[in-house]
Design a protein around this motif. Structure first.
Motif, PDB file in Angstrom:
ATOM      1  N   LYS A 338     -24.906  23.434 134.483  1.00 13.24           N
ATOM      2  CA  LYS A 338     -26.155  23.259 135.237  1.00 13.24           C
ATOM      3  C   LYS A 338     -26.834  21.951 134.863  1.00 13.24           C
ATOM      4  N   PHE A 339     -26.787  21.596 133.578  1.00 12.77           N
ATOM      5  CA  PHE A 339     -27.410  20.345 133.139  1.00 12.77           C
ATOM      6  C   PHE A 339     -26.676  19.134 133.720  1.00 12.77           C
ATOM      7  N   ILE A 340     -25.359  19.146 133.641  1.00  7.79           N
ATOM      8  CA  ILE A 340     -24.571  18.024 134.171  1.00  7.79           C
ATOM      9  C   ILE A 340     -24.813  17.860 135.669  1.00  7.79           C
ATOM     10  N   THR A 341     -24.894  18.972 136.389  1.00  8.39           N
ATOM     11  CA  THR A 341     -25.132  18.890 137.838  1.00  8.39           C
ATOM     12  C   THR A 341     -26.498  18.290 138.131  1.00  8.39           C
ATOM     13  N   SER A 342     -27.503  18.662 137.358  1.00  6.69           N
ATOM     14  CA  SER A 342     -28.840  18.087 137.564  1.00  6.69           C
ATOM     15  C   SER A 342     -28.842  16.595 137.272  1.00  6.69           C
ATOM     16  N   ILE A 343     -28.059  16.175 136.285  1.00  6.99           N
ATOM     17  CA  ILE A 343     -27.948  14.752 135.954  1.00  6.99           C
ATOM     18  C   ILE A 343     -27.278  13.995 137.108  1.00  6.99           C
ATOM     19  N   ALA A 344     -26.211  14.589 137.653  1.00  6.92           N
ATOM     20  CA  ALA A 344     -25.506  13.942 138.772  1.00  6.92           C
ATOM     21  C   ALA A 344     -26.393  13.853 140.004  1.00  6.92           C
ATOM     22  N   LEU A 345     -27.140  14.926 140.302  1.00  6.86           N
ATOM     23  CA  LEU A 345     -28.035  14.916 141.457  1.00  6.86           C
ATOM     24  C   LEU A 345     -29.143  13.890 141.285  1.00  6.86           C
TER      25      LEU A 345
END
Length: 499
Positions: A338-345
């Motif tokens: 979830k953290f990595i996805t928020s960083i990518a977004l």
């Protein structure tokens, strides 16, 4: 088919403009569809569909009969006046049809031209950003000019379409003439453009950069505005000295010397560790030039208070103008994802996991370090993020950091070793306030970093031996190659210490 076969139509209106049209052959129902009889496109589509059922009747014959019936129907309706107007010559004229994808692409093509003539201001230009349409918004905050990226929502997109396009449909008038009816942007068109995902006609925007950066070809982006090579918008927040086109090898040596002086108070364990830190700094600045993945940089100290977080802040200030944004490291795979996805977004350029006290590990972390595209399911929704560019530089700080096997081969250690019992009590530094010094002299250190890299490219990027590193070969060729060529110790010299 017998010559006396009879094709008949029955029409029953369901709304003002739409009707249920039934076709009967010798009394038997063969085809039915709900259409707008004033729309030539829908009449043609109906005629083609019926012709496929009964080829003995040509589509042209069927269409002619439907048009006759629709003309009679319109003539009986004396309450509706045509709403046709003259086109606005300053707008693109676009016909709304049932080929929605084609219409959306045509409108996007018009939007893509907005603001790109020499007389227009930057705020009127549109970009493809992530999966939407965006523009650059400028603001004046207490006398300081700033800018940020604004993703456009439905109301703004609708206004842009209305301002730039003269949308219309055609219908049969009472005298069977074809009338052009002006239309407002329909909801399906606004949504099709907002959620297109790939607005290929628009110039792509990667992000906003506040300082010059290295391009793929080794040239330097240093002209303010949108850069077509890196697709970044360059909005300098300081006055930067122009990077020369062909710096010399001596210029590279001088740059390395100044960078060494900047961090001379840190107790690097070896020359390899100093080089690994400079590699981290150069990676933050030159990330857009590296067409590949980059390793995780692990800043580890043998005792608390040695300066590992401060070292990460120095690199971030020089690269971005602000101290490093620090995050806790989540050992849970689900939380990591979830953290990595928020960083990518969010398009976050740098992540520092601070004070890590567990072994760095996780399939999610391993995956993000060796991929350039990230895709995941959006939290609480049944759709995915789509393909997101993953060019974030990851780092971590901790005391005596450990790495799991798969993560170890993706990490570059930067070790600090202090012989003092309480290193946080030290005094008499070369720069008493290193963060202030780094910020005030940021243009100089950015100049030094880019001069070192540009000199290496100007020399033809001479290959340096023993630099192969699996997923990070392109990083090794540029960053490690430039440092070794400039006389620094090999930053990969202590890679095995992460194992």
């Amino acid at each position: 088919m017998p010559n006396n076969s009879r094709l008949e139509f029955s029409i029953s209106h369901s709304t003002k403009n739409r009707a249920n049209v039934e076709a009967r052959l010798d009394g038997a129902l063969v085809f039915a569809r709900r259409i707008d009889l004033t729309s030539l496109e829908q009449v043609e589509s109906y005629a083609d569909g019926l012709h496929n059922r009964i080829p003995e009747f040509s589509a042209e014959t069927i269409q002619e009969e439907l048009l006759r019936l629709s003309a009679d129907d319109v003539a009986d309706d004396s309450t509706e006046e045509p709403d046709s107007i003259e086109p606005n010559n300053s707008k693109a004229i676009i016909k709304l049809t049932h080929e929605e994808g084609t219409v959306a692409e045509e409108v996007i093509g018009v939007l893509a031209q907005m603001g790109w003539d020499s007389d227009s201001d930057e705020e009127s230009r549109l970009y493809s950003y992530k999966s939407g349409i965006a523009k650059i918004h400028f603001s004046n905050d207490s006398g300081v000019l700033n800018c940020n990226i604004i993703l456009l929502q439905k109301p703004a997109i609708r206004e842009l379409i209305a301002d730039s396009c003269d949308l219309f449909e055609t219908r049969l008038g009472k005298d069977r003439s074809i009338e052009r009816i002006q239309k407002r942007p329909p909801p399906w068109l606004v949504e099709a453009i907002e959620f297109r995902g790939n607005h290929s006609a628009l110039n792509r925007l990667t992000g906003i950069r506040r300082s010059p950066l290295l391009r793929f070809d080794g040239t330097v982006m240093q002209k303010p505005g949108w850069d077509p090579v890196t697709r970044n918008f360059y909005f300098p927040n300081a006055e930067y000295v122009t990077i020369p086109e062909s710096p010399s090898h001596q210029d590279a040596l001088d740059s390395l010397r100044d960078l060494r002086d900047l961090v001379s108070d840190f107790p690097f364990a070896t020359g390899f560790d100093f080089s690994a830190f400079i590699a981290y700094l150069l990676t933050l600045i030159a990330r857009p030039a590296i067409d590949g993945c980059v390793p995780l940089f692990g800043i580890s100290a043998n005792t608390p208070g040695t300066g590992k977080s401060l070292l990460a802040d120095v690199a971030s200030i020089i690269a971005f103008g602000t101290p490093a944004a620090k995050y806790p490291f989540a050992s849970s795979e689900n939380e990591q994802r979830k953290f990595i996805t928020s960083i990518a977004l969010g398009g976050i350029p740098s992540v520092v996991y601070d004070n890590v006290n567990v072994p760095l590990a996780g399939s999610t972390l391993d995956a993000v370090l060796t991929t350039q595209i990230w895709c995941d399911r959006i939290l609480s929704m049944s759709k995915t993020t789509g393909e997101l560019v993953m060019d974030t530089v990851f780092a971590a700080t901790g005391n005596n950091m450990l790495y799991a096997a798969d993560t170890a081969r993706r990490a570059l250690p930067i070790r600090l070793e202090s012989s003092e019992e309480s290193p946080e009590s030290r005094s008499h530094f070369r720069y008493n306030n290193l963060l202030d010094h780094s910020l005030q002299n940021r243009p100089h250190y950015v100049f030094r970093c880019l001069t070192l890299l540009r000199a290496y490219f100007a020399a033809g990027c001479p290959p340096q031996q023993n630099g192969a590193w699996g997923s990070f070969d392109k990083w090794s060729c540029i960053i490690r190659g430039a440092l070794v060529w400039a006389g620094a110790d090999d930053p990969q010299g202590n890679r095995t210490l992460a194992a």
